[in-house]
Design a protein around this motif. Structure first.
Motif, PDB file in Angstrom:
ATOM      1  N   GLN A 100      -7.582  -1.344  -3.156  1.00  0.00           N
ATOM      2  CA  GLN A 100      -5.954  -0.959  -3.450  1.00  0.00           C
ATOM      3  C   GLN A 100      -5.265  -0.049  -3.947  1.00  0.00           C
ATOM      4  O   GLN A 100      -6.327   0.830  -5.039  1.00  0.00           O
TER       5      GLN A 100
ATOM      6  N   ARG B  30     -10.479  -1.250  -6.925  1.00  0.00           N
ATOM      7  CA  ARG B  30     -11.547  -2.492  -6.967  1.00  0.00           C
ATOM      8  C   ARG B  30     -11.828  -2.851  -8.160  1.00  0.00           C
ATOM      9  O   ARG B  30     -12.514  -2.230  -8.780  1.00  0.00           O
TER      10      ARG B  30
ATOM     11  N   TRP C 291      -7.352   4.852  -6.228  1.00  0.00           N
ATOM     12  CA  TRP C 291      -7.505   3.618  -5.551  1.00  0.00           C
ATOM     13  C   TRP C 291      -8.708   2.918  -6.626  1.00  0.00           C
ATOM     14  O   TRP C 291      -9.351   3.133  -6.738  1.00  0.00           O
TER      15      TRP C 291
ATOM     16  N   MET D 181       1.181  -1.199  -0.174  1.00  0.00           N
ATOM     17  CA  MET D 181      -0.090  -0.067  -0.012  1.00  0.00           C
ATOM     18  C   MET D 181       0.855   1.490   0.299  1.00  0.00           C
ATOM     19  O   MET D 181       2.148   1.010   0.555  1.00  0.00           O
TER      20      MET D 181
END
Length: 201
Positions: free
Chosen positions: A195, A187, A185, A1
């Motif tokens: 993610q 997904r 961000w 991350m």
């Protein structure tokens, strides 16, 4: 991350978006909630226009329109959209891509009722995105609708909300020498975890 701090800090991108919008409300002269909304028609031709965002919920970004408008038809046809919020005073922007659903229930009724009477009557009178012979014709229709609907018109069945449920949200902030900061961000689906990656300027 990706490591994030300062204005990018947070574990929920919708919380970060709400925080940035709140900051913009204190600095932008007009319409800090203005978004450029992008859709695509059935031929794959893109379309973009400015609309006003009304809420950033935990589930997504909500705005309202005439369902028969070009954007309404395109949103219903594809079920997908993108938006950009840009604030010159903050030198920041947010980009969103996601899936679309109608907000056509009590929440839409409540927002419609909160609008000025003139705006509520205008929603009834305007066949949004359709050809109009003249402004006088539109005003005549407003007069007719006013006589018919009175001072407490119900929400038109062809008018309501859309919610963009994000699969991707990018936060961008201006940097010196055009070395901007960008975090995205992503997904694959709404039930998946986000993610987060840092992007090159």
């Amino acid at each position: 991350m990706a490591e994030r701090d300062g204005i990018f800090k947070g574990e929920n991108p919708l919380d970060i978006a709400r925080r940035w919008l709140s900051e913009a409300e204190a600095t932008e002269i007009n319409d800090p909630n203005a978004i450029a909304l992008a859709t695509v028609d059935t031929d794959g031709m893109p379309n973009v226009r400015m609309v006003l965002l009304k809420e950033i919920e935990d589930g997504g970004f909500v705005f309202y329109t005439n369902y028969g408008s070009a954007k309404g038809q395109e949103l219903d046809a594809t079920g997908k959209a993108a938006l950009v919020m840009h604030w010159k005073t903050l030198r920041r922007q947010i980009r969103v891509r996601g899936l679309v659903e109608r907000e056509d229930g009590p929440q839409a009724d409540e927002y419609y009722a909160s609008r000025s009477l003139q705006s509520r009557l205008g929603a009834w009178a305007s066949s949004q995105s359709q050809e109009l012979s003249s402004r006088a014709a539109l005003m005549a229709k407003v007069t007719k609708i006013t006589a018919q609907k009175g001072v407490n018109p119900s929400r038109p069945p062809f008018w309501g909300g859309f919610r963009i449920r994000p699969l991707e949200i990018e936060f961008w902030a201006d940097g010196a020498f055009r070395l901007h900061d960008r975090f995205v961000w992503r997904r694959d689906a709404e039930e998946k975890s986000w993610q987060i990656v840092r992007l090159n300027p």
